[in-house]
Design a protein around this motif. Structure first.
Motif, mmCIF file in Angstrom:
data_model
loop_
_atom_site.group_PDB
_atom_site.id
_atom_site.type_symbol
_atom_site.label_atom_id
_atom_site.label_comp_id
_atom_site.label_asym_id
_atom_site.label_seq_id
_atom_site.Cartn_x
_atom_site.Cartn_y
_atom_site.Cartn_z
ATOM 1 N N ALA A 246 0.825 -1.042 0.696
ATOM 2 C CA ALA A 246 -0.164 0.218 -0.245
ATOM 3 C C ALA A 246 1.156 1.094 -0.096
ATOM 4 C CB ALA A 246 -1.109 0.076 1.101
ATOM 5 N N ASP A 249 2.279 1.940 -2.939
ATOM 6 C CA ASP A 249 1.484 2.405 -4.337
ATOM 7 C C ASP A 249 1.303 3.681 -3.765
ATOM 8 O OD1 ASP A 249 0.103 0.385 -5.822
ATOM 9 O OD2 ASP A 249 -1.547 0.091 -4.676
ATOM 10 N N LEU A 250 1.148 4.509 -3.055
ATOM 11 C CA LEU A 250 1.319 5.421 -1.929
ATOM 12 C C LEU A 250 2.109 6.763 -2.856
ATOM 13 C CD1 LEU A 250 -0.243 8.150 -0.187
ATOM 14 C CD2 LEU A 250 1.315 7.367 1.784
ATOM 15 N N ARG A 289 -1.702 5.237 -6.683
ATOM 16 C CA ARG A 289 -2.946 6.382 -6.089
ATOM 17 C C ARG A 289 -2.962 6.839 -7.139
ATOM 18 N NH1 ARG A 289 -3.833 7.572 -0.081
ATOM 19 N NH2 ARG A 289 -3.102 5.109 1.051
ATOM 20 N N LYS A 290 -2.269 7.464 -8.503
ATOM 21 C CA LYS A 290 -1.974 8.789 -9.011
ATOM 22 C C LYS A 290 -3.121 8.277 -10.348
ATOM 23 C CE LYS A 290 2.897 8.184 -9.967
ATOM 24 N NZ LYS A 290 3.708 8.488 -9.419
ATOM 25 N N TYR A 298 -8.363 1.349 -6.877
ATOM 26 C CA TYR A 298 -8.155 2.832 -5.986
ATOM 27 C C TYR A 298 -9.646 3.053 -7.015
ATOM 28 C CZ TYR A 298 -4.084 1.432 -3.887
ATOM 29 O OH TYR A 298 -3.145 1.838 -2.925
ATOM 30 N N SER A 303 -7.449 8.466 -5.857
ATOM 31 C CA SER A 303 -8.017 8.573 -4.531
ATOM 32 C C SER A 303 -7.243 7.761 -3.588
ATOM 33 C CB SER A 303 -9.208 7.492 -5.379
ATOM 34 O OG SER A 303 -10.114 6.993 -3.827
ATOM 35 N N SER A 304 -7.657 7.783 -2.502
ATOM 36 C CA SER A 304 -7.199 5.971 -1.204
ATOM 37 C C SER A 304 -8.399 5.359 -0.708
ATOM 38 C CB SER A 304 -6.912 7.301 0.095
ATOM 39 O OG SER A 304 -8.106 7.638 0.430
ATOM 40 N N GLN A 305 -9.448 5.084 -1.329
ATOM 41 C CA GLN A 305 -10.366 4.367 -1.358
ATOM 42 C C GLN A 305 -10.806 2.829 -1.963
ATOM 43 O OE1 GLN A 305 -14.197 5.163 -1.959
ATOM 44 N NE2 GLN A 305 -15.009 3.275 -1.812
#
Length: 604
Positions: A246, A249-250, A289-290, A298, A303-305
């Protein structure tokens, strides 16, 4: 060019002795954040962008950021106006000549940075300090593009700069001592915590973090464990704020790949070579995420969802019925596991090498239950019910009727094999036999019995009553219904199970201990101090403990044993235990339990 009049003198803080005028070249998210916090310190800031349109957009971002601070009551409108008045944004690089300190935050490309520093060297007066914000590139090679390498330094802020407390102050072999001291004082004047680092791949934080992230990506790529189990294992087993996949991904898969490539180019350590899956994801545009998809999917770009992906549900066989549990051992782990099962309503037989030791173990269990009552986290009725379910015994024969037997004896393969051979003779057919080993091969315990299909790893974490994680380790011979039994039991006793195969370190230790070993090497090479490394990982990554504080808690002897097991299994040179760790263990400096490890606890 966007110009603003300076505020009156009384509105400026007094700590601008060093670098009263600071230029920031590159006003992306990081550069804009640095410009903002520098202006907050009362300094005049010259922001420099590539062209006029970019300069205008950059100043607008700073306006919006400070407006949000006003909305959240973090500053007044008057303070915001004074801050904005200190910032000038231009697209003329020549404006940097007015500054005593220039900080670059341009894209992470070595030749781009070297070209910029050569130009800044030509523009700026000889006394100007030039700082690079690189996250992983060689500060020395950037400095070599100038005629003033003694006045070039790394100032690595962390994102978001207004929030994150850490700044790595990176010296090369040529950086002047006074320059490094002034840079550290500058960071402190911004309300930051500077740590001193030498110029090596990744500095402190990224040097430790990205090798760990890379190993997690490789672990997932090999299908050793699912992405969810890898992330849950590190969050629940180590108390980390986010799992490694995770976090990749961030950060951005492409960014991680770039950092690792830069680290590998300098270290030539295979553990820094980006895992192939990182290159595959980057080539496919799945950057995290981007872009809306990386290791996870996501709800949309940015989004972070996390969106659940559809997978064909694998049918799992039903587990075996477990009503009674046996626990072998009298230490902290054994009594903790007995407490977990007793509180969940299972009849527990706690067996030690003698009745006296078994009685002491039950007394320790009773004290643990009482502490929960004293803290208001349990009741006397729950305490009494759990204690009534625990029988203390000094003989293994009392485990003959148990449905599940777990061993939590010494982490010695010969000792465990002898115990499993005995349990094989005593326990009833169909009983599940589990080992809580943290590093030994489960299959070698299983082969000491005539029923290896009934043997499984059930690795609890210490203290067992508090820690939610259990690693469920299946060997090549473990029966499916045995694995299912343990997974069902974990849910019953309110633990979070993660599944993995039988190889050294399982998930948590295989990722944790190489990171700890890397930290020891940093100290061994006099690259950074124990305190600075611990501070860097706590402030830079949000870790609950720095690596040396954790090593002292775990025990340096325990850590060395696990490192040796990992190195023997994977034969990776980078996993060989750091000599300093071996020397400390040989000297009896084992951490908190002996009063001295990487720190002297007797004096605290």
């Amino acid at each position: 060019m966007t110009e603003h009049a300076q505020p009156s003198e009384h509105s400026q803080p007094s700590h601008t002795q060093h670098f009263p005028v600071v230029a920031v070249v590159g006003l992306g998210t990081m550069g804009a954040g640095i410009a903002e916090i520098t202006a907050r310190s009362g300094r005049r800031v010259i922001g420099i962008e590539a062209d006029e349109a970019s300069a205008t957009a950059a100043f607008r971002r700073i306006e919006e950021s400070t407006a949000h601070s006003v909305e959240r009551s973090r500053m007044t409108e008057q303070d915001r106006a004074a801050l904005l008045a200190l910032i000038t944004v231009t697209h003329e690089l020549g404006a940097a000549a007015e500054a005593q300190l220039v900080i670059e935050e341009v894209p992470e490309q070595l030749e781009l940075k070297r070209s910029l520093f050569a130009e800044l060297d030509r523009i700026c007066p000889p006394e100007t300090v030039l700082a690079t914000g690189t996250t992983a590139l060689s500060v020395t090679r950037i400095a070599a593009a100038t005629q003033r390498p003694e006045r070039v330094i790394g100032l690595h802020f962390f994102n978001p700069a207004p929030v994150m407390q850490l700044v790595e102050v990176v010296r090369t072999v040529l950086t002047g001592t006074e320059v490094a001291e002034q840079a550290a004082e500058f960071a402190r004047s911004l309300g930051k915590s500077p740590v001193a680092a030498g110029d090596r791949p990744g500095f402190i934080v990224n040097g430790l973090l990205f090798a760990y992230l890379n190993q997690a990506a490789a672990m997932f790529e090999s299908r050793y464990a699912t992405r969810e189990d890898i992330d849950a294992a590190m969050r629940l087993g180590c108390g980390l704020p986010m799992g490694p996949l995770a976090l990749l991904d961030l950060i951005g898969v492409d960014t991680a790949k770039t950092v690792l490539e830069a680290m590998y180019a300098q270290s030539h350590d295979r553990l820094h070579a980006p895992a192939p899956i990182l290159g595959q994801l980057a080539a496919a545009g799945l950057l995290g995420r981007k872009t809306g998809r990386g290791f996870y999917t996501y709800a949309g770009p940015g989004s972070s969802q996390v969106v659940a992906e559809e997978h064909a549900a694998a049918e799992r066989v039903a587990g075996r019925t477990v009503r009674s549990v046996g626990v072998c051992g009298s230490g902290t782990m054994a009594t903790g596991i007995a407490e977990v099962f007793a509180k969940a309503g299972f009849a527990v037989t706690l067996v030690a090498r003698s009745q006296e030791k078994a009685d002491r173990a039950k007394a320790a269990l009773a004290k643990s239950l009482q502490r929960m009552v004293d803290k208001g986290r349990s009741t006397e009725a729950v305490r009494d019910a759990a204690l009534a379910l625990v029988t203390a015994s000094g003989t293994l024969e009392d485990l003959a009727s148990a449905d599940l037997v777990l061993e939590a004896v010494a982490e010695d393969l010969a000792v465990k094999q002898e115990l499993f051979a005995t349990l094989d003779k005593i326990c009833k057919p169909g009983a599940v036999l589990a080992t809580t080993t943290s590093s030994l091969p489960v299959i070698q315990c299983a082969m000491a019995t005539g029923r290896p299909q009934d043997v499984v790893g059930m690795h609890f974490f210490n203290p067992a009553p508090a820690m939610k994680l259990v690693e469920v380790v299946s060997t090549v011979l473990t029966a499916e219904d045995v694995t299912a039994t343990v997974l069902e039991l974990c849910a019953t006793v309110r633990k979070h199970p993660v599944e993995c195969g039988d190889r050294a370190g399982f998930i948590v230790n295989a990722l944790l201990f190489p990171y700890l070993n890397d930290a020891v090497r940093m100290i061994e090479e006099h690259y950074a101090s124990v305190d600075d490394v611990d501070t860097a990982m706590k402030l830079g990554c949000g870790y609950p403990m720095g690596p040396f504080a954790l090593l002292d808690v775990v025990g340096l002897d325990v850590s060395l044993t696990i490192e040796k097991v990992l190195h023997a299994e994977f034969r990776e040179p980078g996993l060989a235990p750091a000599p300093l760790l071996e020397h400390l263990v040989a000297a009896g400096c084992l951490g908190r339990k002996t009063g001295r490890g990487f720190r002297d606890h007797a004096r605290r």
